[in-house]
Design an enzyme around this catalytic site. Structure first.
Site, PDB file in Angstrom:
ATOM      1  N   TYR A 162       2.708   5.670  -5.595  1.00  0.00           N
ATOM      2  CA  TYR A 162       2.675   5.016  -4.290  1.00  0.00           C
ATOM      3  C   TYR A 162       1.479   4.077  -4.093  1.00  0.00           C
ATOM      4  O   TYR A 162       1.426   3.371  -3.085  1.00  0.00           O
ATOM      5  CB  TYR A 162       2.663   6.070  -3.180  1.00  0.00           C
ATOM      6  CG  TYR A 162       3.919   6.909  -3.143  1.00  0.00           C
ATOM      7  CD1 TYR A 162       5.054   6.453  -2.478  1.00  0.00           C
ATOM      8  CD2 TYR A 162       3.982   8.128  -3.784  1.00  0.00           C
ATOM      9  CE1 TYR A 162       6.218   7.211  -2.444  1.00  0.00           C
ATOM     10  CE2 TYR A 162       5.143   8.900  -3.758  1.00  0.00           C
ATOM     11  CZ  TYR A 162       6.252   8.433  -3.096  1.00  0.00           C
ATOM     12  OH  TYR A 162       7.397   9.172  -3.079  1.00  0.00           O
ATOM     13  N   ALA A 163       0.550   4.065  -5.017  1.00  0.00           N
ATOM     14  CA  ALA A 163      -0.637   3.214  -4.858  1.00  0.00           C
ATOM     15  C   ALA A 163      -1.155   2.795  -6.229  1.00  0.00           C
ATOM     16  O   ALA A 163      -0.884   3.453  -7.242  1.00  0.00           O
ATOM     17  CB  ALA A 163      -1.724   3.945  -4.079  1.00  0.00           C
ATOM     18  N   LEU A 164      -1.895   1.702  -6.232  1.00  0.00           N
ATOM     19  CA  LEU A 164      -2.528   1.213  -7.457  1.00  0.00           C
ATOM     20  C   LEU A 164      -3.990   1.625  -7.479  1.00  0.00           C
ATOM     21  O   LEU A 164      -4.610   1.802  -6.436  1.00  0.00           O
ATOM     22  CB  LEU A 164      -2.415  -0.311  -7.525  1.00  0.00           C
ATOM     23  CG  LEU A 164      -1.004  -0.861  -7.787  1.00  0.00           C
ATOM     24  CD1 LEU A 164      -0.956  -2.349  -7.490  1.00  0.00           C
ATOM     25  CD2 LEU A 164      -0.581  -0.581  -9.215  1.00  0.00           C
TER      26      LEU A 164
ATOM     27  N   SER B  31      -5.100  -3.601  -6.929  1.00  0.00           N
ATOM     28  CA  SER B  31      -4.205  -3.918  -5.813  1.00  0.00           C
ATOM     29  C   SER B  31      -4.558  -5.280  -5.229  1.00  0.00           C
ATOM     30  O   SER B  31      -5.732  -5.613  -5.040  1.00  0.00           O
ATOM     31  CB  SER B  31      -4.325  -2.858  -4.713  1.00  0.00           C
ATOM     32  OG  SER B  31      -3.647  -3.272  -3.538  1.00  0.00           O
TER      33      SER B  31
ATOM     34  N   HIS C 182      -4.299  -6.044  -2.274  1.00  0.00           N
ATOM     35  CA  HIS C 182      -4.938  -5.824  -0.978  1.00  0.00           C
ATOM     36  C   HIS C 182      -6.459  -5.848  -1.093  1.00  0.00           C
ATOM     37  O   HIS C 182      -7.149  -6.002  -0.079  1.00  0.00           O
ATOM     38  CB  HIS C 182      -4.481  -4.497  -0.383  1.00  0.00           C
ATOM     39  CG  HIS C 182      -3.091  -4.539   0.165  1.00  0.00           C
ATOM     40  ND1 HIS C 182      -2.780  -5.156   1.360  1.00  0.00           N
ATOM     41  CD2 HIS C 182      -1.916  -4.060  -0.320  1.00  0.00           C
ATOM     42  CE1 HIS C 182      -1.483  -5.044   1.590  1.00  0.00           C
ATOM     43  NE2 HIS C 182      -0.933  -4.386   0.588  1.00  0.00           N
TER      44      HIS C 182
ATOM     45  N   ASP D 231       0.748  -6.822   4.398  1.00  0.00           N
ATOM     46  CA  ASP D 231       2.046  -6.201   4.604  1.00  0.00           C
ATOM     47  C   ASP D 231       2.522  -6.563   6.002  1.00  0.00           C
ATOM     48  O   ASP D 231       1.839  -6.274   6.990  1.00  0.00           O
ATOM     49  CB  ASP D 231       1.952  -4.685   4.456  1.00  0.00           C
ATOM     50  CG  ASP D 231       1.663  -4.260   3.022  1.00  0.00           C
ATOM     51  OD1 ASP D 231       1.851  -5.088   2.115  1.00  0.00           O
ATOM     52  OD2 ASP D 231       1.241  -3.107   2.817  1.00  0.00           O
TER      53      ASP D 231
ATOM     54  N   GLU E 187       9.281  -4.890  -2.536  1.00  0.00           N
ATOM     55  CA  GLU E 187       8.546  -4.682  -1.296  1.00  0.00           C
ATOM     56  C   GLU E 187       8.804  -5.881  -0.376  1.00  0.00           C
ATOM     57  O   GLU E 187       8.103  -6.894  -0.453  1.00  0.00           O
ATOM     58  CB  GLU E 187       7.046  -4.518  -1.561  1.00  0.00           C
ATOM     59  CG  GLU E 187       6.697  -3.241  -2.310  1.00  0.00           C
ATOM     60  CD  GLU E 187       5.196  -2.974  -2.369  1.00  0.00           C
ATOM     61  OE1 GLU E 187       4.409  -3.820  -1.866  1.00  0.00           O
ATOM     62  OE2 GLU E 187       4.807  -1.925  -2.913  1.00  0.00           O
TER      63      GLU E 187
ATOM     64  N   HIS F  43       5.564  -7.229   1.561  1.00  0.00           N
ATOM     65  CA  HIS F  43       4.301  -7.620   0.949  1.00  0.00           C
ATOM     66  C   HIS F  43       4.312  -9.115   0.612  1.00  0.00           C
ATOM     67  O   HIS F  43       5.036  -9.564  -0.278  1.00  0.00           O
ATOM     68  CB  HIS F  43       4.052  -6.808  -0.324  1.00  0.00           C
ATOM     69  CG  HIS F  43       2.720  -7.076  -0.963  1.00  0.00           C
ATOM     70  ND1 HIS F  43       1.650  -6.203  -0.880  1.00  0.00           N
ATOM     71  CD2 HIS F  43       2.264  -8.129  -1.694  1.00  0.00           C
ATOM     72  CE1 HIS F  43       0.617  -6.696  -1.532  1.00  0.00           C
ATOM     73  NE2 HIS F  43       0.969  -7.877  -2.029  1.00  0.00           N
TER      74      HIS F  43
END
Length: 274
Positions: A134-136, A141, A143, A150, A193, A196
């Protein structure tokens, strides 16, 4: 063929004490050309940085104008914030506001930013809490750049919302791209996504939309072509990929506006316009 296009297509490499010198020209003198020094550090700065599972962000690539959007009411007209902690590059927020204004003119007006910039520490905590599914990891990322956000709808899920459909059709006009499309998961390594979006700027978003490129594909395309040209909105652009191994000097024709962006791999993209 345009003079600058020919010159970039025929990159002439010479040596200098400080490092390489890439001369973008047709003749043996620099008359009418402006020298621009490109440092190795610039490979890791700019709007076209590739940050993914393979390539991690260098700290110099974090946008220098990160702001908390809640404190900038002029930047948040026409859309909602999920909470009071949403941060983003101030420059990108301005471009986003312009885009949202255009959407409102088309009757689409229920946008919300649910996530923007995350610090490296915040990304690490998220990764530890959510795991790799669910995450990098921190630094991998988008972000962490300050260029990605997002975007949600206050009405329904983005894959069904008018807001999501409008962005997928129009975001490229304002320098934004849908970063993780449904049919490109084998290239991006990230599941679809629809929320995103990433700022890359014009004319790059236009080319990516026209050719159905992800950022990975676009950078590979530039490396292969080395130089491309495009005309849009009354402007003529030339875009060239230049590999950078150490400090380098490039010469750009006088009278051209230019911008530089690293790719976070080993080169810079030089974009000139007139």
């Amino acid at each position: 063929m345009k003079k600058w296009f020919l010159a970039l297509a025929l990159l002439l490499l010479t040596s200098c004490e400080q490092g390489r010198e890439i001369v973008i020209r047709e003749t043996n003198d620099h008359a009418g050309n402006i020298p621009v020094k490109v440092t190795e550090e610039q490979v890791y700065q700019g709007d076209l940085l590739l940050v993914n599972k393979e390539y991690s962000l260098h700290k110099v690539g974090i946008q220098p104008d990160i702001v908390n959007l809640y404190g900038y009411k002029e930047l948040t007209q026409g859309y909602a914030l999920l909470d009071h902690t949403i941060r983003l590059s101030q420059r990108v927020a301005r471009e986003f506001s312009v885009m949202i204004g255009a959407a409102e003119g088309d009757g689409v007006r229920h946008f919300m930013i649910s996530s923007g910039y995350r610090s490296l520490d915040e990304q690490d905590r998220l990764y530890q809490e959510k795991g790799a599914d669910y995450a990098l990891p921190s630094g991998h990322s988008e972000h962490n750049l300050g260029l990605s956000l997002d975007i949600g709808s206050t009405e329904m899920e983005m894959n069904r919302a008018a807001e999501g459909k409008w962005l997928e059709k129009n975001a490229w006009k304002y320098g934004f791209i849908l970063r993780y499309p449904k049919d490109k998961t084998d290239i991006t390594g990230i599941q679809y996504e629809p929320w995103h979006f990433r700022y890359v700027g014009l004319p790059h978003s236009l080319i990516m939309k026209d050719k159905n490129f992800t950022l990975e594909e676009y950078l590979d395309y530039l490396k292969t072509k080395r130089t491309i040209s495009i005309e849009t909105g009354g402007k003529s652009y030339e875009i060239s990929y230049v590999p950078i191994a150490k400090d380098t000097v490039i010469y750009i024709l006088e009278g051209r506006r230019y911008s530089l962006s690293g790719d976070n791999i080993g080169g810079v993209i030089v974009t000139t316009s007139r």
